[in-house]
Design a protein around this motif. Structure first.
Motif, short mmCIF file in Angstrom:
data_model
loop_
_atom_site.label_atom_id
_atom_site.label_comp_id
_atom_site.label_asym_id
_atom_site.label_seq_id
_atom_site.Cartn_x
_atom_site.Cartn_y
_atom_site.Cartn_z
N ARG A 246 0.94 -1.37 -0.50
CA ARG A 246 0.28 0.06 -0.11
C ARG A 246 0.80 1.17 0.07
O ARG A 246 0.75 2.13 0.19
CB ARG A 246 -0.74 0.00 0.74
CG ARG A 246 -1.97 -1.28 1.57
CD ARG A 246 -3.14 -0.93 0.16
NE ARG A 246 -3.76 0.51 0.40
CZ ARG A 246 -5.19 0.40 1.42
NH1 ARG A 246 -5.05 -1.01 1.78
NH2 ARG A 246 -5.54 2.06 1.61
N VAL A 247 2.05 1.36 0.73
CA VAL A 247 2.77 2.55 0.96
C VAL A 247 4.25 2.68 -0.88
O VAL A 247 4.11 3.39 -0.82
CB VAL A 247 4.04 2.14 2.42
CG1 VAL A 247 4.86 3.63 1.78
CG2 VAL A 247 3.10 2.64 3.42
N VAL A 248 4.70 1.01 -1.60
CA VAL A 248 5.07 1.26 -2.76
C VAL A 248 4.51 3.05 -3.25
O VAL A 248 5.56 3.45 -4.00
CB VAL A 248 4.84 0.39 -3.25
CG1 VAL A 248 5.84 0.22 -4.72
CG2 VAL A 248 6.03 -0.67 -2.47
N PRO A 249 3.94 3.17 -3.85
CA PRO A 249 2.40 4.17 -4.87
C PRO A 249 3.15 5.46 -4.00
O PRO A 249 3.27 6.07 -4.97
CB PRO A 249 1.09 4.09 -4.96
CG PRO A 249 0.57 2.54 -4.37
CD PRO A 249 1.59 2.14 -3.58
N GLN A 250 3.29 5.22 -2.94
CA GLN A 250 4.26 6.65 -2.85
C GLN A 250 5.66 6.78 -3.41
O GLN A 250 6.00 8.22 -3.40
CB GLN A 250 4.42 6.36 -0.83
CG GLN A 250 2.71 7.01 -0.32
CD GLN A 250 1.69 7.94 -0.88
OE1 GLN A 250 1.71 8.64 -1.66
NE2 GLN A 250 0.61 7.02 -0.98
N PHE A 251 5.81 5.96 -3.67
CA PHE A 251 7.42 5.91 -4.53
C PHE A 251 7.55 7.23 -5.21
O PHE A 251 8.79 7.89 -5.87
CB PHE A 251 8.24 4.71 -4.71
CG PHE A 251 8.54 3.81 -3.64
CD1 PHE A 251 8.59 4.43 -2.28
CD2 PHE A 251 8.96 2.88 -3.93
CE1 PHE A 251 8.83 3.52 -1.02
CE2 PHE A 251 9.67 1.73 -3.03
CZ PHE A 251 9.45 2.16 -1.54
N GLN A 252 6.53 7.35 -6.65
CA GLN A 252 6.57 7.99 -7.03
C GLN A 252 5.69 9.93 -7.16
O GLN A 252 6.06 10.50 -7.79
CB GLN A 252 4.76 7.48 -8.57
CG GLN A 252 5.43 6.09 -8.06
CD GLN A 252 6.61 5.75 -9.28
OE1 GLN A 252 7.16 6.38 -9.53
NE2 GLN A 252 6.93 4.58 -8.86
N HIS A 253 5.80 9.71 -5.76
CA HIS A 253 5.38 11.07 -5.38
C HIS A 253 6.73 12.28 -6.04
O HIS A 253 7.44 12.34 -6.06
CB HIS A 253 4.83 11.53 -3.72
CG HIS A 253 4.19 12.76 -3.47
ND1 HIS A 253 4.40 14.05 -3.56
CD2 HIS A 253 2.38 12.18 -3.50
CE1 HIS A 253 3.68 14.77 -3.26
NE2 HIS A 253 2.49 14.15 -3.38
N VAL A 254 6.23 13.75 -6.68
CA VAL A 254 7.29 14.86 -6.09
C VAL A 254 8.23 15.38 -5.11
O VAL A 254 8.89 15.92 -6.13
CB VAL A 254 6.38 15.62 -7.42
CG1 VAL A 254 5.36 16.49 -6.67
CG2 VAL A 254 7.18 16.98 -7.84
N ASN A 255 7.67 14.48 -3.98
CA ASN A 255 7.64 15.37 -2.81
C ASN A 255 8.77 14.62 -2.28
O ASN A 255 8.23 13.34 -2.15
CB ASN A 255 7.00 16.22 -2.16
CG ASN A 255 7.36 16.55 -0.65
OD1 ASN A 255 8.44 16.01 0.00
ND2 ASN A 255 7.16 18.01 -0.48
N GLY A 256 10.61 14.99 -1.49
CA GLY A 256 11.05 14.12 -2.11
C GLY A 256 10.85 13.54 -0.17
O GLY A 256 11.42 12.58 -0.31
N ALA A 257 10.67 14.61 0.60
CA ALA A 257 10.13 13.95 2.22
C ALA A 257 8.98 12.91 1.68
O ALA A 257 9.46 11.62 2.90
CB ALA A 257 9.37 15.26 2.08
N VAL A 258 8.05 12.95 0.79
CA VAL A 258 6.77 11.99 0.76
C VAL A 258 7.66 10.25 0.22
O VAL A 258 7.89 10.20 1.19
CB VAL A 258 6.18 12.36 -0.41
CG1 VAL A 258 4.86 11.50 0.03
CG2 VAL A 258 5.73 12.90 0.47
N VAL A 259 8.83 10.97 -0.34
CA VAL A 259 9.88 9.37 -0.88
C VAL A 259 10.91 9.02 -0.07
O VAL A 259 10.17 7.14 -0.09
CB VAL A 259 10.41 9.92 -2.48
CG1 VAL A 259 10.98 8.43 -2.80
CG2 VAL A 259 9.72 10.84 -3.32
N LEU A 260 11.02 10.04 0.88
CA LEU A 260 12.16 9.47 1.58
C LEU A 260 11.37 8.87 2.80
O LEU A 260 11.47 7.55 3.48
CB LEU A 260 13.11 10.33 2.02
CG LEU A 260 14.07 10.48 1.66
CD1 LEU A 260 14.49 12.13 1.78
CD2 LEU A 260 14.99 9.37 0.95
N ALA A 261 10.22 9.07 3.19
CA ALA A 261 9.43 8.63 4.44
C ALA A 261 8.58 7.31 3.78
O ALA A 261 8.53 6.94 4.61
CB ALA A 261 7.59 9.83 4.87
#
Length: 757
Positions: A246-261
């Motif tokens: 469920r969390v893997v789709p957040q890897f595509q987010h434009v914000n680096g903070a979301v990607v690292l979290a």
């Protein structure tokens, strides 16, 4: 003659405009007040005039007034109370923006008088129909808990927050999670019992709600929810797999903070995943977003690189095929280039080492000296890490030495020393080239490295004694690092070529023991001298001992700390590579309480130091008495031996257990000076001055005897080197006490000191 009116200041003009009958003029005056406040001017004197403009339908003007109130509420707490009625009225305004603005401002004022009036509007806002008001109110509860925890608990705001996690609006859920996380951190710091509502425990039901809200939040809401998911402990591996998916789709987010979290959540829950195919799939999906982060501005790149460094220490196969994206660009700042170098060395393998060496060779011709040094060091690390590429690395280093650039040559010599330690007796053909550049070296580390190489391969270098003689001639002028290496290298030369190097070893040992001001160098010289003069076999075993080859550590932190830091990805801990508690204090400590606590500690420490001084005075009444317990024991004074064996804090135990001492230590003394005087009196009466004078004679005799023992030890057998060619012992000549007449009639050290007085 007309009298000119007194000139008015800027604040007076603003005050006049704030009280103008024209609305636009008043609004313009408020803007000018905020502008002055922003640049640091003191406009707190206009507080009453600004407050009058608070009741208005103009939302922009209301925001400006609220901003002014937040800035000066602490300096004008009495006047802030006048704004309460307007706040309460605005919290019931039909416009949700005004309602939220009133709640947010009341929470930000941090004034005791306002807090009591905040509860009713906050309770209404938490159950407001508009989600914008609810999400603002959720954060206001956290601010209220920070100011007055008991008020938030009594009014049931924490229970309401826990219910709001199931809110239909994802932004309300995100703000609620952020508020509860903040409250939970404060409760944990204050060690509040686990059953208190301040603790935020994530259950399976809460987990489901968070995963539903995750995809609909703003970027900072997602970060808050992801941080909460990282705290959750999965029930089994199936639940861990579900969270990761469920969390893997957040890897595509434009914000680096979301990607690292999101990376953090996946790395934590991947520990419980036992399916190897899923683990490989998750690791493969991590690579593209990490590469994308490297196209960010330099500051974001640096943070991403520090986090990538941690991830690679855990998962070395994460970016194996992505070496080229870490190549340095011409306009990268130095701090970004250094991190890229470290990561490139970690990613090096047989397939990409040629491209890496070509790139590092280019970096060695840059103008930035620090970057050039680190690039050359990276070549050495690559050689140590990949044995099959070591020869290619050595060839690159030889090409760099041929450039004859001073700092390049010196760093290359240091790196070659490490390569020799990793691969002994493999690249001996390089040694003549290194020795030919002896005159180029002027840095201590480079000199020490070349000296080590000469000493290590002394038997294969024909003119080793001449090369080392250069450093022996300037021994006292060199740095301690070079002196130590010169000393060891000459001893190695002597053990390998005793016939031709007796003179140089005698010279360096004499210089090191007599003319050197470093105790480390002198001590090592004495040890070598004793070894050579007593047991040549032991000297060979010690100095020429086999050393294990060096290696490049795969991790820069311990495994346990690495796991902890991976749980703190996208935070300062992952950037500093240190646990958060090492640079962040526990809990919230105000400046007043911090100062008060420091004063209390200082008072207690001062009392303790005073008693320690008294205790130390009891032990050292005769300042010229250099003796210890053994001499006193020799005089038969066993009671004195037991009483003076303590020092520091332990010495305070020998003080008389008087009420004065107890009061002074507890900090309840009414008159500390009188108490100290009474302790002095008690001690003088109890111990007396006889203890000091009674130990003087015995001490003098003992001091002389111990000196004879030490110097006599150094002055034993004057033999020899491995071939018994006569290395003289350091006890010879003036260094031996036997040559100065230390007989019965010799003057005692105490007598010499007393003669000065």
């Amino acid at each position: 003659m007309s009298i000119r009116a007194p000139r008015k200041g800027e604040n007076y003009e603003l005050s006049v405009d704030l009280n103008s009958e024209y609305r636009e003029k008043r609004k313009d005056a408020i803007k000018r007040v905020i502008a002055s406040m922003t640049v640091g001017k003191d406009v707190s004197g206009l507080f009453p005039d600004v407050l009058k403009n608070m009741q208005t339908d103009d939302l922009e003007q209301k925001k400006l007034v609220y901003l002014y109130l937040m800035n000066y509420a602490k300096t004008q707490p009495e006047l802030v109370i006048l704004a309460v009625n307007t706040f309460v009225k605005d919290s019931e305004d039909p416009n949700p923006l005004v309602r939220a603005l009133a709640i947010r401002t009341m929470g930000c004022l941090r004034a005791e008088k306002i807090i009591d009036y905040l509860c009713d509007p906050l309770r209404r806002a938490l159950s407001d129909d508009n989600p914008y008001v609810r999400k603002t109110a959720a954060l206001c509860v956290a601010k209220l808990y920070d100011l007055k925890p008991e008020l938030a608990i009594e009014n049931g705001f924490l229970e309401q927050l826990h219910e709001m996690i199931g809110d239909s609006n994802p932004m309300v859920v995100a703000n609620t999670v952020a508020a509860l996380t903040d409250i939970n951190a404060a409760a944990t710091a204050h060690q509040i019992p686990p059953d208190d509502p301040a603790h935020f425990d994530i259950t399976s039901a809460v987990l489901t709600k968070l995963l539903i809200a995750l995809n609909e939040c703003s970027e900072w809401g997602r970060v808050a929810i992801l941080n909460a998911l990282a705290r959750y402990t999965a029930q089994d591996d199936k639940e861990s797999e579900h969270i990761c998916e469920r969390v893997v789709p957040q890897f595509q987010h434009v914000n680096g903070a979301v990607v690292l979290a999101a990376m953090k959540v996946v790395m934590i829950h991947m520990r419980a995943v036992h399916r190897e195919d899923l683990v490989k799939q998750l690791v493969r999906k991590m690579a593209p977003p990490l590469v994308t982060l490297l196209s960010s501005p330099p500051e974001v790149q640096w943070v991403a690189l520090k986090n990538i460094n941690l991830l690679l220490q855990k998962r070395a196969d994460l970016l194996t095929s992505e070496m080229r994206v870490f190549f340095c660009k011409y306009n990268d700042p130095l701090y970004v280039k250094v991190e890229k170098l470290d990561i490139m060395v970690r990613l090096a393998n047989d397939n990409n080492v040629d491209a890496l060496l070509s790139e590092l060779k280019e970096y060695a011709s840059e103008v930035d000296v620090d970057f050039v040094r680190k690039s050359i060091k990276a070549i050495g690390q690559t050689a140590i890490q990949i044995e099959s590429a070591a020869e290619r690395c050595v060839n690159v280093l030889l090409e760099l030495i041929d450039t004859r650039v001073s700092y390049v040559v010196q760093e290359a010599v240091v790196v070659m020393k490490d390569i020799f330690r990793k691969y002994p007796s493999t690249y001996e053909g390089v040694i003549p080239t290194l020795c030919a550049n002896l005159d180029e070296l002027d840095e201590p580390e480079a000199k020490a490295s070349l000296i080590w190489i000469i000493g290590e391969y002394a038997e294969k270098i024909e003119n080793a004694d001449e090369l080392l003689g250069v450093f022996v001639d300037t021994f006292t002028e060199e740095s301690y690092q070079v002196q130590l290496q010169t000393l060891t290298a000459v001893v190695k030369l002597f053990l390998k070529k005793p016939d031709s190097s007796q003179g140089i070893v005698q010279r360096v040992l004499t210089t090191a023991t007599k003319d050197c001001d470093s105790p480390d160098v002198r001590d090592r010289a004495y040890i070598y001298w004793r070894l050579l003069s007593t047991d040549p076999g032991a000297a060979k075993a010690v100095v020429l001992a086999h050393r294990p080859p060096i290696s490049v550590p795969q991790t820069t932190v311990s495994p346990a700390l690495l796991e902890e830091l991976l749980g703190d990805l996208s935070s300062l801990a992952s950037v500093y590579h240190k646990p958060a508690e090492t640079f962040i204090g526990h809990g919230r400590v105000g400046a007043d309480s911090l100062q008060r606590k420091a004063t209390e500690v200082d008072d207690r420490a001062a009392a303790q130091r005073a008693l320690q001084t008294v205790a130390a005075g009891q032990q050292a009444e005769n300042l010229l008495d250099f003796d210890d317990e053994p001499a006193q024991a020799a005089n038969g004074d066993s009671s004195l031996l037991s009483s003076s064996s303590s020092s520091g804090l332990a010495a305070t135990q020998i003080l008389p257990h008087t009420p004065a001492a107890a009061n002074l230590l507890a900090g309840t003394s009414a008159n500390p000076l009188d108490d100290l005087v009474s302790i002095f009196g008690g001690m003088n009466a109890g111990a007396g001055f006889g203890s000091g004078s009674g130990s003087g004679g015995g001490g003098a005799g003992r001091g002389s005897a111990s000196a004879d023992g030490i110097m006599g030890g150094l002055g034993s057998p004057g033999v020899l080197s491995p071939t018994h060619t006569g290395v003289t012992s350091p006890s010879a000549g003036t260094m031996s006490p036997t040559g100065t007449g230390a007989g019965p009639g010799a003057q005692k050290p105490q007598d010499d000191l007393l003669g000065l007085f």
